[in-house]
Design an enzyme around this catalytic site. Structure first.
Site, PDB file in Angstrom:
ATOM      1  N   THR A 128       0.742  -1.350  -0.009  1.00 32.64           N
ATOM      2  CA  THR A 128       0.094   0.103   0.266  1.00 32.64           C
ATOM      3  C   THR A 128       0.987   1.314  -0.030  1.00 32.64           C
ATOM      4  OG1 THR A 128      -1.591  -1.141   1.085  1.00 32.64           O
ATOM      5  CG2 THR A 128      -1.689   1.191   1.206  1.00 32.64           C
ATOM      6  N   HIS A 182       2.353   2.083   7.877  1.00 31.93           N
ATOM      7  CA  HIS A 182       1.335   1.538   8.897  1.00 31.93           C
ATOM      8  C   HIS A 182       1.900   0.341   9.564  1.00 31.93           C
ATOM      9  CE1 HIS A 182       0.144  -0.091   4.936  1.00 31.93           C
ATOM     10  NE2 HIS A 182       0.067  -1.247   5.981  1.00 31.93           N
ATOM     11  N   HIS A 213       2.005   1.896  -3.301  1.00 33.48           N
ATOM     12  CA  HIS A 213       1.034   2.610  -4.388  1.00 33.48           C
ATOM     13  C   HIS A 213       0.896   3.949  -3.983  1.00 33.48           C
ATOM     14  CE1 HIS A 213      -0.858  -1.151  -6.014  1.00 33.48           C
ATOM     15  NE2 HIS A 213      -0.905  -1.792  -4.669  1.00 33.48           N
ATOM     16  N   GLY A 272      -6.264 -12.472  -2.317  1.00 36.40           N
ATOM     17  CA  GLY A 272      -5.634 -11.503  -3.196  1.00 36.40           C
ATOM     18  C   GLY A 272      -6.798 -10.334  -4.083  1.00 36.40           C
TER      19      GLY A 272
END
Lengths: 370, 370, 370, 370
Positions: free
Chosen positions: C43, C69, C46, C274
């Protein structure tokens, strides 16, 4: 300072008093509820009588203390850090104030953690016009449920959790349920609407046996008019000689425990809900547990909030009608009469509900007549 | 008529004899197995000693009878209506010959039904060159598993089912396992390879405690050198004061039962596997079951064939190495020495395996050395 | 005002900057953590790339925002209404900030509720010397777990929940796991230590395939060197023609989804973890779900805190060694190199961990060498 | 040789013929049943029409073949190796003739194994005065259940298993059920008596929608008069914006599948029962499975014999009244009229039951009137 009427345990002896007490103010994560209906639990009766359990569990030093923990009411004030519940919400209270840092709480079993505090036992309760409780144990009620019904969701939750057990797998099965108390009677109703296909009830008081039939018992046995052997044969006769799929022990007596361990079938489930007057209890360990390959679920409290959710849905949809178990309603000021009804033997009551507000009482009286 | 060597209980007294017996012929849904390896169970020891249980359960009238039920062998003949198993299959035997018409069988709990018959107890057993068994209880072994290992899958299955319980939810949890016997030791091994993260073993014999460590026990307590209070404190100290997630009672003594009910945490699971010398047994019903909100799984036998499937996979993949528990192997003719090892106290053995065939024995001896 | 170093997304374009930012102050039920180790999630990549998902999910208006995080650190300040966690506690952060009033939260499924907020996505994250988080999502670490390991518990928790599914019933079963990413690799490790008896891994990068073997994969298939038919035949050959008990789909590609639905056996379990690049996805609904009678578990996040508890126990006991998956560690200031490693194709890395403090970095470097 | 009347598929084209056929003789583990009542399944309709599925699945070479598999009757002869069932038993037939050596059978999932044979598809069926079936799939009926009811237990079992899913956890929950066919209508009845607290039915034919209301649907939507968005909003409005706890997809159309994946709440359960006309089917994999964290249960057949046991108990206790779904009864000789009723569109029938014996037909006619 504003005051309210409250039923207060003032002295370490039988009884309680109606007193004027200050309306509580909330801590940051607590809130204040205006009580619409509140029902009497067996625990309240213990405290009212000031029996050895109460003397030990609560202690004279804690007095004066307000009784009560079964309740429905409206939130009138919320603490500064409350998040879920708002002023105006119609709520009921889970009795168990769990410690969020306890391991069982962190694993989702909020109802059996360490450091548990109990409303009306460790804190002032709800036999009053107002009371305080932590937001963590508030359950938002469906507005369509009358307060007289909403107030009994806590013991109904005991019944619901006891019937469904850990897995909620009861549909199309047979079940023995023991006991005359309100939770046994509620359990019969829950079992009936949740698809238990044969409900065998073991009780002893005519008054309660009749309620049990109204709640959905298919077959009944008087435990005070039969031997253990007769009861076992009866159950075997009605289950093809196998015993019941599920046995709910809700009395705690040696006889009832023996009945349940004998009556449950091989690979069946036994719910241990009743509290024995003395523990350890002799149990048929070999034949009743090991060789039987059964599962025993110790049941205490209710699942927070899984049980509450199911209860709410069953009540709001009118699938489940608990009114036959609510045998008496009184204004809060007549609490002593309520306790008298609870103490009467042979039993002539099941659930007793009290109302601080006259209009609520009258609405409930009207509802119960319909 | 062809004959075979067999270990036969001939008289209602201590001991057994090696005799020539006819090789059995199969009924339509039974089959005949040539025994490659067969191990001694505690039940065989009871019968060998002819203790009160055997005298009552089997009875003198049933004698002579061949002992044994833990086995691996090759199918040499199948009855006319057999469907699953073929001549040449390498099989082991589930001991419990269930009644397919019993309710629990029809519901899938084949291992605890009514009318259960036991191989080596109700029928001639497998301490012989050949024996007969119903096709329904045959389990096809993985060819890669040596016979000395394949023969102990039945008690390993007890251990596997006891560890996994009804739900197989053990990964990352803590567990107490009590007892010195082979099934306790196997259970430690199963727990270890199935992700139990902390295994606390309670035993008393040095010889077996050492095997327990090899099988994967993390912490150990001698029950004969500690008080119940000391044991409880030890467990609490190693579980953050909560108790273990799962307790496996595998002894059946009052002390061990008490330990397990005290050591399991709230909302935990207790497996009741050990058989008490006398039942009823006093159990801490209130604090150990009801208030704890725990689940008790009575475990008897093995799941047919769920447990066998898991066992096979764990053995064939070499995840689980049960060899430390196999302390002695003998040719079948030396069965008496095997029983002596089993009877020795303090214990100096765990599992004893017998081999009717000399080549099998020698192969096993070689395997065990590696 | 005191300041700290932080990796900040400043502009809606590729990259991020190391900046001085004020050390945050806690809201009443939040707390402040001094970061000891923090790892890079997909993440974060991204967002670093500012791909269409980030542009849509976060949006340029939300910038500047601190990334990150996955974390382990020490609590240095707690808000006034915090109850469980204290200054000095060594904690990790569950990423999902759930709404306690959401129905799924109230029913115990905290990880998938409505109104979910995400650390590092909806709030400033932990790629910094300090960061703020709600007490509700803090998990107390075992002090024995090094920070480099403790920081990766969040993705390890994904793996643990994906492997165990809703019922944690994996012991002695067979499993397909797809994918090369860190969570696939962690999943192999979890499966291995939790008793999965046969682990078949499907991946494509040499570097990661080798890590998968270290983590415990028994068999491997290159998805870029085989056809779907070849892969299916391979799996059938290694499962007696039945398929695997459990298939873990951890890639999200059409091929991987097809593989998993084909490879899982009848009455088996498929974990859908996924995320597909586009949804809807064509799925073999009839043969892959209905006729197969299988169960599909959609898995998102981790169980709060059931998964964390199991993870902690597996790590603290050293049952599970995740270090092969931690391929790179850097000081926080070298974050850009970390992101480069993550972006490299063919993959030459798995998990990358960053350290704001030099001493922590050096300790981790020493630990990883051992 | 004795003969009997039977409905025979003689040619690979629309229709069937009433013929005289020899009364079958049992193989050793099969038995012969005198048919009392037999109902028409959708599968029979496919074969009657000789649609592409039948042409492919059965094939012209297999003809002539007797139709039918839903049945209640009396055992008149048993094969030599039958064990559970005796002459005179009143039985119904599980349609799935499982292979006892298949892995899924050995693990207890008898209903989805490999090598499955189907009564009336792979063997002569029960649209006849007598038919043969293996003992393994016989279910002993409760004598109190009329044959017209006992004959529909097989599709009722589909409904029961679909409603209860793998875990039977439905009490107090909300449910969407899609479809107008008999199994959808039965499912509504099962859901109602098993404590589902809110049943939302999606159908399209007036005739069947009315039956659905009689069976217990609380809310209904016409799928042919609403958009997907309207249906979703309706469901959200009636579930506090969360969606239903459980969605039963029983149609197999793309619209119905889409509805169910959209309507089920986070962490809910979706039962995939309907068979799609074409597979693969596009499914909202990301939002409907992964992010939702839901469980999908592929449901095929019925649990052997768990579902049968629950069904029997629900019927024998009269908890469940399936008669509104039984819309037509005919003597077996009027089978063609029965098939016409089944083929009529818009639907004007649900379940059609046939009776080879005139007295049984008349008794059923009388029972249905009461």
């Amino acid at each position: 300072m504003e005051t309210m009427k409250a039923v207060v345990k003032t002295k370490p002896e039988f009884g309680a008093e109606l007193q004027d007490k200050p309306i509580p103010k909330p801590q940051p994560d607590w809130l204040i509820v205006k009580v619409r209906a509140t029902s009497i639990c067996g625990t309240d009766v213990h405290i009212y009588k000031w029996d050895p359990w109460s003397a030990d569990r609560i202690g004279a030093k804690a007095l004066p203390q307000i009784l009560g923990h079964e309740v429905a009411g409206e939130v009138v004030e919320v603490g500064s850090s409350c998040k879920r519940i708002k002023v105006g919400d119609y709520i009921s209270a889970e009795t168990h104030i769990y410690d969020p840092g306890d391991l069982t709480s962190m694993l989702g079993a909020f109802h059996v953690g360490k450091n548990m505090k109990i409303l009306g036992v460790d804190y002032d309760g709800c036999f009053a016009e107002y009371f305080a409780l932590p937001e963590s144990i508030c359950w938002p009620n469906d507005k369509s449920i009358p307060s007289v019904i909403a107030s009994i969701q806590e013991p109904l939750g005991n019944a619901c959790y006891a019937v469904l057990g850990e897995d909620a797998d009861v549909a199309g099965k047979s079940m023995v349920i023991t006991g005359d108390g309100p939770i046994s009677l509620f359990a019969i109703g829950v079992a009936r609407v949740c698809g238990v296909a044969k409900i065998i009830h073991l009780g002893k008081y005519d008054f309660n046996m009749e309620i049990a039939r109204k709640m959905g018992a298919d077959l009944q046995l008087y435990t005070n008019q039969t031997t253990a052997q007769e009861r076992l044969e009866f159950v075997m006769d009605h289950t093809g000689g196998d015993g019941v799929d599920i046995a709910l022990e809700m009395v705690g007596s040696q006889d009832s425990i023996n009945d349940c361990f004998a009556m449950v079938r091989k690979a069946g489930r036994l719910t241990a809900f009743g509290i024995a007057p003395e523990s350890p209890v002799p149990v048929d360990y070999n034949n009743g547990i090991v060789f039987k390959g059964c599962q025993i679920h110790g049941i205490n409290g209710r699942k927070i909030f899984d049980t509450w959710y199911r209860n709410r849905n069953l009540l709001a949809s009118c699938r489940l009608d608990p009114t036959p178990v609510i045998t008496n309603i009184f204004p809060l000021s007549e609490f002593a009469t309520g306790f008298e009804k609870m103490l009467e033997r042979p039993r002539k009551s099941a659930k007793v509900v009290l109302f601080p507000d006259k209009a609520e009482y009258e609405a409930a009286a009207k509802f119960m007549k319909e």
